[in-house]
Scaffold this motif. Structure first.
Motif, PDB file in Angstrom:
ATOM      1  N   LEU A   9     -16.300   7.132  -0.507  1.00  0.00           N
ATOM      2  CA  LEU A   9     -15.211   6.388  -1.139  1.00  0.00           C
ATOM      3  C   LEU A   9     -14.111   7.340  -1.600  1.00  0.00           C
ATOM      4  O   LEU A   9     -12.919   7.046  -1.451  1.00  0.00           O
ATOM      5  CB  LEU A   9     -15.733   5.574  -2.322  1.00  0.00           C
ATOM      6  N   THR A  10     -14.512   8.486  -2.136  1.00  0.00           N
ATOM      7  CA  THR A  10     -13.531   9.476  -2.586  1.00  0.00           C
ATOM      8  C   THR A  10     -12.719  10.003  -1.411  1.00  0.00           C
ATOM      9  O   THR A  10     -11.485  10.135  -1.502  1.00  0.00           O
ATOM     10  CB  THR A  10     -14.237  10.635  -3.319  1.00  0.00           C
ATOM     11  N   ALA A  11     -13.386  10.306  -0.318  1.00  0.00           N
ATOM     12  CA  ALA A  11     -12.676  10.788   0.873  1.00  0.00           C
ATOM     13  C   ALA A  11     -11.702   9.736   1.386  1.00  0.00           C
ATOM     14  O   ALA A  11     -10.556  10.059   1.743  1.00  0.00           O
ATOM     15  CB  ALA A  11     -13.681  11.172   1.958  1.00  0.00           C
ATOM     16  N   ALA A  12     -12.127   8.480   1.414  1.00  0.00           N
ATOM     17  CA  ALA A  12     -11.244   7.405   1.871  1.00  0.00           C
ATOM     18  C   ALA A  12     -10.035   7.270   0.948  1.00  0.00           C
ATOM     19  O   ALA A  12      -8.901   7.081   1.418  1.00  0.00           O
ATOM     20  CB  ALA A  12     -12.005   6.087   1.942  1.00  0.00           C
ATOM     21  N   ALA A  13     -10.261   7.377  -0.359  1.00  0.00           N
ATOM     22  CA  ALA A  13      -9.149   7.276  -1.311  1.00  0.00           C
ATOM     23  C   ALA A  13      -8.175   8.433  -1.140  1.00  0.00           C
ATOM     24  O   ALA A  13      -6.952   8.236  -1.194  1.00  0.00           O
ATOM     25  CB  ALA A  13      -9.686   7.233  -2.737  1.00  0.00           C
ATOM     26  N   LEU A  14      -8.686   9.629  -0.917  1.00  0.00           N
ATOM     27  CA  LEU A  14      -7.804  10.788  -0.727  1.00  0.00           C
ATOM     28  C   LEU A  14      -6.984  10.673   0.558  1.00  0.00           C
ATOM     29  O   LEU A  14      -5.782  10.984   0.574  1.00  0.00           O
ATOM     30  CB  LEU A  14      -8.619  12.075  -0.732  1.00  0.00           C
ATOM     31  N   ILE A  15      -7.614  10.205   1.625  1.00  0.00           N
ATOM     32  CA  ILE A  15      -6.893  10.018   2.886  1.00  0.00           C
ATOM     33  C   ILE A  15      -5.832   8.929   2.731  1.00  0.00           C
ATOM     34  O   ILE A  15      -4.689   9.083   3.177  1.00  0.00           O
ATOM     35  CB  ILE A  15      -7.872   9.699   4.033  1.00  0.00           C
ATOM     36  N   ALA A  16      -6.195   7.841   2.059  1.00  0.00           N
ATOM     37  CA  ALA A  16      -5.231   6.761   1.833  1.00  0.00           C
ATOM     38  C   ALA A  16      -4.083   7.236   0.941  1.00  0.00           C
ATOM     39  O   ALA A  16      -2.926   6.833   1.141  1.00  0.00           O
ATOM     40  CB  ALA A  16      -5.923   5.554   1.204  1.00  0.00           C
ATOM     41  N   ALA A  17      -4.379   8.100  -0.030  1.00  0.00           N
ATOM     42  CA  ALA A  17      -3.326   8.636  -0.902  1.00  0.00           C
ATOM     43  C   ALA A  17      -2.352   9.492  -0.097  1.00  0.00           C
ATOM     44  O   ALA A  17      -1.128   9.393  -0.280  1.00  0.00           O
ATOM     45  CB  ALA A  17      -3.943   9.444  -2.035  1.00  0.00           C
ATOM     46  N   ALA A  18      -2.874  10.316   0.787  1.00  0.00           N
ATOM     47  CA  ALA A  18      -2.002  11.167   1.610  1.00  0.00           C
ATOM     48  C   ALA A  18      -1.121  10.319   2.526  1.00  0.00           C
ATOM     49  O   ALA A  18       0.101  10.544   2.626  1.00  0.00           O
ATOM     50  CB  ALA A  18      -2.844  12.141   2.420  1.00  0.00           C
ATOM     51  N   ILE A  19      -1.734   9.347   3.182  1.00  0.00           N
ATOM     52  CA  ILE A  19      -0.964   8.468   4.071  1.00  0.00           C
ATOM     53  C   ILE A  19       0.037   7.647   3.261  1.00  0.00           C
ATOM     54  O   ILE A  19       1.193   7.475   3.659  1.00  0.00           O
ATOM     55  CB  ILE A  19      -1.908   7.563   4.886  1.00  0.00           C
ATOM     56  N   GLY A  20      -0.400   7.140   2.119  1.00  0.00           N
ATOM     57  CA  GLY A  20       0.483   6.363   1.246  1.00  0.00           C
ATOM     58  C   GLY A  20       1.681   7.173   0.785  1.00  0.00           C
ATOM     59  O   GLY A  20       2.819   6.674   0.768  1.00  0.00           O
ATOM     60  N   TYR A  21       1.450   8.428   0.408  1.00  0.00           N
ATOM     61  CA  TYR A  21       2.551   9.275  -0.042  1.00  0.00           C
ATOM     62  C   TYR A  21       3.581   9.465   1.067  1.00  0.00           C
ATOM     63  O   TYR A  21       4.784   9.361   0.835  1.00  0.00           O
ATOM     64  CB  TYR A  21       2.029  10.629  -0.525  1.00  0.00           C
ATOM     65  N   VAL A  22       3.112   9.735   2.275  1.00  0.00           N
ATOM     66  CA  VAL A  22       4.033   9.928   3.400  1.00  0.00           C
ATOM     67  C   VAL A  22       4.829   8.645   3.653  1.00  0.00           C
ATOM     68  O   VAL A  22       6.052   8.683   3.836  1.00  0.00           O
ATOM     69  CB  VAL A  22       3.263  10.370   4.664  1.00  0.00           C
ATOM     70  N   LEU A  23       4.148   7.509   3.650  1.00  0.00           N
ATOM     71  CA  LEU A  23       4.839   6.238   3.886  1.00  0.00           C
ATOM     72  C   LEU A  23       5.841   5.922   2.784  1.00  0.00           C
ATOM     73  O   LEU A  23       6.951   5.456   3.062  1.00  0.00           O
ATOM     74  CB  LEU A  23       3.829   5.101   4.036  1.00  0.00           C
ATOM     75  N   VAL A  24       5.461   6.169   1.543  1.00  0.00           N
ATOM     76  CA  VAL A  24       6.369   5.889   0.431  1.00  0.00           C
ATOM     77  C   VAL A  24       7.578   6.818   0.495  1.00  0.00           C
ATOM     78  O   VAL A  24       8.707   6.391   0.220  1.00  0.00           O
ATOM     79  CB  VAL A  24       5.623   6.018  -0.919  1.00  0.00           C
ATOM     80  N   THR A  25       7.366   8.055   0.874  1.00  0.00           N
ATOM     81  CA  THR A  25       8.473   8.996   0.986  1.00  0.00           C
ATOM     82  C   THR A  25       9.512   8.493   1.987  1.00  0.00           C
ATOM     83  O   THR A  25      10.722   8.611   1.757  1.00  0.00           O
ATOM     84  CB  THR A  25       7.950  10.385   1.418  1.00  0.00           C
ATOM     85  N   VAL A  26       9.044   7.910   3.065  1.00  0.00           N
ATOM     86  CA  VAL A  26       9.956   7.452   4.112  1.00  0.00           C
ATOM     87  C   VAL A  26      10.526   6.052   3.815  1.00  0.00           C
ATOM     88  O   VAL A  26      11.695   5.785   4.067  1.00  0.00           O
ATOM     89  CB  VAL A  26       9.220   7.447   5.480  1.00  0.00           C
ATOM     90  N   LEU A  27       9.705   5.178   3.243  1.00  0.00           N
ATOM     91  CA  LEU A  27      10.066   3.758   3.156  1.00  0.00           C
ATOM     92  C   LEU A  27      10.381   3.244   1.750  1.00  0.00           C
ATOM     93  O   LEU A  27      10.608   2.043   1.583  1.00  0.00           O
ATOM     94  CB  LEU A  27       8.926   2.918   3.738  1.00  0.00           C
TER      95      LEU A  27
END
Length: 158
Positions: A9-27
């Protein structure tokens, strides 16, 4: 079906955080306002799961699992475990998303007015997602039968 591992669960949350940050930066410029109400639906689900967990635990501790009237059916417990596992994963992914959003918003609060306004809603959503993960893991724990050995495979002391 084994218990949900916290490290997964921690790994999934960290991966989602990284992807989320990139998406938020762009969008981020196209995002709707993030209000305090945004994440409260997750909190409602977490409260419901937590209440169900206490009910299941009480029934299991009282030995009232069986097929008779007024008892908790074993299939209801199995379905509860499935719901708990799914909720834990959804909560972890959503928590990761909101952490990614917060990592974007927090440093920009002083320079970007909308980031300051969105921060409270993102915090509430992240806390609600964390509450869902905790409630789901608690429900999964409460669905264990009392005679099950501990999770690490060692026999219980007698």
């Amino acid at each position: 079906m084994g218990p949900t591992r916290k490290r997964d669960l921690t790994a999934a949350a960290l991966i989602a955080a990284a992807i989320g940050y990139v998406l938020v930066t762009v969008l981020y410029r196209w995002f709707p306002p993030i209000t305090v109400w945004t994440g409260l639906s997750l909190l409602a689900v977490a409260i419901a799961e937590g209440g169900w967990a206490f009910y299941v635990r009480a029934k299991i501790n009282d030995g009232e699992i069986g097929l008779g009237g007024g008892r908790l059916h074993p299939l209801a417990v199995a379905r509860s475990v499935m719901i708990a596992k799914a909720s834990a994963w959804v909560g972890a992914l959503v928590l990761g998303w909101w952490v990614g959003v917060l990592v974007y918003l927090l440093p920009r609060r002083s320079t970007l007015r909308v980031a300051n306004e969105d921060t409270a809603g993102a915090i509430v959503a992240a806390v609600s997602a964390l509450a869902l993960v905790v409630a789901a893991l608690w429900l999964q724990h409460c669905c264990k039968s009392p005679e099950e050995p501990p999770e690490n495979g060692e026999a219980a002391p007698e």
